[in-house]
Design a protein around this motif. Sequence first.
Motif, mmCIF file in Angstrom:
data_model
loop_
_atom_site.group_PDB
_atom_site.id
_atom_site.type_symbol
_atom_site.label_atom_id
_atom_site.label_comp_id
_atom_site.label_asym_id
_atom_site.label_seq_id
_atom_site.Cartn_x
_atom_site.Cartn_y
_atom_site.Cartn_z
ATOM 1 N N SER A 14 0.724 -1.059 0.016
ATOM 2 C CA SER A 14 -0.003 -0.136 -0.047
ATOM 3 C C SER A 14 0.977 1.276 0.128
ATOM 4 O O SER A 14 0.337 2.251 -0.121
ATOM 5 N N ALA A 15 2.273 1.138 -0.010
ATOM 6 C CA ALA A 15 3.259 2.177 0.051
ATOM 7 C C ALA A 15 3.718 2.759 -0.964
ATOM 8 O O ALA A 15 3.822 1.733 -1.738
ATOM 9 N N GLN A 16 3.790 3.837 -1.355
ATOM 10 C CA GLN A 16 4.809 4.503 -2.392
ATOM 11 C C GLN A 16 6.296 4.363 -2.149
ATOM 12 O O GLN A 16 6.999 3.926 -3.321
ATOM 13 N N ARG A 17 6.632 4.574 -1.109
ATOM 14 C CA ARG A 17 8.035 4.466 -0.704
ATOM 15 C C ARG A 17 8.288 4.084 0.907
ATOM 16 O O ARG A 17 7.475 4.422 1.611
ATOM 17 N N VAL A 18 9.507 3.556 1.098
ATOM 18 C CA VAL A 18 9.988 3.346 2.365
ATOM 19 C C VAL A 18 11.368 3.555 2.570
ATOM 20 O O VAL A 18 12.105 3.253 1.592
ATOM 21 N N GLY A 36 5.099 -5.731 -3.810
ATOM 22 C CA GLY A 36 4.890 -4.848 -2.702
ATOM 23 C C GLY A 36 6.182 -4.967 -1.981
ATOM 24 O O GLY A 36 5.956 -4.414 -0.595
ATOM 25 N N TRP A 37 7.545 -5.560 -2.286
ATOM 26 C CA TRP A 37 8.306 -5.513 -1.275
ATOM 27 C C TRP A 37 9.430 -4.214 -1.399
ATOM 28 O O TRP A 37 9.771 -3.722 -2.463
ATOM 29 N N PHE A 38 10.038 -4.134 -0.235
ATOM 30 C CA PHE A 38 11.117 -2.794 -0.150
ATOM 31 C C PHE A 38 11.961 -3.357 0.662
ATOM 32 O O PHE A 38 12.041 -4.151 1.712
ATOM 33 N N VAL A 39 13.368 -3.416 -0.066
ATOM 34 C CA VAL A 39 14.536 -4.213 0.607
ATOM 35 C C VAL A 39 15.483 -3.204 0.627
ATOM 36 O O VAL A 39 15.758 -2.313 -0.291
ATOM 37 N N SER A 40 16.527 -3.470 1.629
ATOM 38 C CA SER A 40 17.691 -2.722 1.770
ATOM 39 C C SER A 40 18.863 -3.726 2.431
ATOM 40 O O SER A 40 18.651 -4.262 3.359
ATOM 41 N N LEU A 41 19.996 -3.437 1.891
ATOM 42 C CA LEU A 41 21.223 -4.248 2.459
ATOM 43 C C LEU A 41 22.301 -3.218 2.999
ATOM 44 O O LEU A 41 22.491 -2.288 2.273
ATOM 45 N N LEU A 42 22.411 -3.339 4.311
ATOM 46 C CA LEU A 42 23.311 -2.288 4.824
ATOM 47 C C LEU A 42 24.137 -2.844 6.029
ATOM 48 O O LEU A 42 23.945 -3.819 6.672
ATOM 49 N N ARG A 199 -2.638 -3.178 3.483
ATOM 50 C CA ARG A 199 -3.999 -3.388 3.652
ATOM 51 C C ARG A 199 -4.248 -4.679 2.892
ATOM 52 O O ARG A 199 -5.367 -5.305 3.436
ATOM 53 N N GLN A 200 -3.613 -5.432 2.092
ATOM 54 C CA GLN A 200 -3.880 -6.605 1.517
ATOM 55 C C GLN A 200 -3.552 -7.873 2.595
ATOM 56 O O GLN A 200 -3.993 -8.867 2.175
ATOM 57 N N PHE A 201 -3.036 -7.181 3.557
ATOM 58 C CA PHE A 201 -2.855 -8.372 4.610
ATOM 59 C C PHE A 201 -4.328 -8.935 5.120
ATOM 60 O O PHE A 201 -4.244 -10.058 5.936
ATOM 61 N N PHE A 202 -5.135 -8.073 5.056
ATOM 62 C CA PHE A 202 -6.487 -8.237 5.800
ATOM 63 C C PHE A 202 -7.613 -8.521 4.634
ATOM 64 O O PHE A 202 -7.289 -7.863 3.500
ATOM 65 N N CYS A 203 -8.694 -9.387 4.879
ATOM 66 C CA CYS A 203 -9.700 -9.336 3.835
ATOM 67 C C CYS A 203 -11.065 -8.767 4.641
ATOM 68 O O CYS A 203 -11.523 -9.158 5.554
ATOM 69 N N GLU A 204 -11.152 -7.193 4.030
ATOM 70 C CA GLU A 204 -12.053 -6.395 4.544
ATOM 71 C C GLU A 204 -13.645 -7.258 4.628
ATOM 72 O O GLU A 204 -14.455 -6.857 5.382
#
Length: 576
Positions: A14-18, A36-42, A199-204
């Motif tokens: 549901s996010a545009q950026r993280v 929908g995944w956001f990933v970072s290696l640090l 939001r897709q984690f849930f079924c409204e």
Amino acid sequence: MADGRVRFALWAPSAQRVELELLDGDRYPMDQQTDGWFVSLLECPSDSSYRYVVDGQRAVPDPASRRQVDDVHGFSQVIDHAAYAWQQHDWNGRPWHETVLYELHVGLFGGYQQVIEHLPHLADLGVTALQLMPLNAFAGTRNWGYDGVLPFAPANAYGSPDELKQLIDSAHGYGLMVFVDVVYNHFGPDGNYLGLYARQFFCEERVTPWGAAIDFGRPQVRDFFCENALMWLLDYRVDGLRLDAVHAIDDDEFLRELAARVRSAVPQRRQVHLVLENEHNAAHLLRDGFDAQWNDDGHNTLHALLTFENESYYADYAQAPTRKLATCLEQGFVYQGQDNRHGQPRGEPSADLPPHAFVLFLQNHDQVGNRAFGERLTLLADTDSLKAATVLLLLCPMVPLLFMGEEWGSKRPFLFFTDYHDELANAVREGRRNEFADFSQFAAAHSREAIADPNALATFQRSQPDLAPALEPQQREWLAFYRCLLQVRHSRLLPGLQQARSLGAQVLGDGAVLARWRLGHGPALSIAINLGSSDVSLPLPAVHGERLYTLRIDDADLRQERLPARSALVTLEPAQ
């Protein structure tokens, strides 16, 4: 990771950026990937504190946080699970049929270290497994366990992840298995931010008592909970999981997948056990990856016989309870497709399942904590009748479960407790009191006001068990009673429990039942209990077998083939 870096990943469709934010305030944009995944290696050390910033506005904890620095709203912490130096290198668990469960709440004991101090008592008692009520992080400093919001993060109030590992390690040193109660059917009301960025984690479309249902049809959701199960089993080396209220999950495919992934990920030499709580009495799951189910039917029937309570869900067991008890002992479930009090069919046939597919109990967190005043059976039932039921609990081939303090006849309540504030505190308090509107005692609103405020510190304190059972003669008597019965179970019954099969059960009279099982290829175990107020006649086989345990029965009773009121007789009939 192997190269020393840390991989951060958030499913935020549901996010545009993280952005990844560290404790010093530095932020690092996370790469947006597919689905929908956001990933970072640090490059950062273990114990680093971090959180995610969604769309430049809202800072949230990692939903898979392994530890929270402070509370469930703040920073998460990087944990290196491989850094703990385990002491019990050769521990691979114990067979399921050896299990005697002891359910406890870590917070009420004072934390992991205080539970470690209690381990010698449990080992001496004859318990073989701790069942820890949910450990996942929750809002505030105290919670009865089922309002957690970060299932991967053990609650800070109980101690550190390493202290939890020390508890598990120490338990294994005493020969005790450790089970963790996991809640995959809902999140608590304070501190769950998934709806903001996923939001897709849930079924409204499907509503549960806790709000929108979790959508187990999505692979990311299934992975989240399957990986949680594997964390407990692989990183913390627990021996089993108790899955809370899977009827609220209502997705057998997810449950089968979870069981299959657990079985494939755990080394074959390890004995790991999966136990369900399931109001649907879905017997097919006990043939497909799961070891056992909590037998609420057995509890509810015994409770109705011991207390004569017949309101709310006890109404399903108040009619012909003795016949229902015989059915439970012979076939496992009482409800195997029959209509309940609401006219809804419940359950599946279970007679083919072994007795150890059912966990039997007289008390547990639900059946005590979900009472308005949290009373234990020591305050609700006749003492001799309660002891007769305990003989059945500890010597029948079902897997027994004890609830903390039960073994010394504790009379302290176990109340529902939380640590919420402001509007949420008011809503939880009123919601809790309104839960009991089905009981005539609390039909009037002013009567419900007598129910304890879950958020009051005193409610928590009143629920803390008395950890000095040897101080009172009556408590010492209860303790000796439980210890003796468990010694009989381990010394005389254990070799035949794995292959035990029912030989039937019969009603002897009002509140009186005789049940028999073949123990492997050996003798037949016979248990006759009379919870009623009148003597009943005993069939000959029960009289002439080897006496393993008697309660309120003497030689004259046996000569007259009589089972007195509030008594129990356990015998072994020679193998044929």
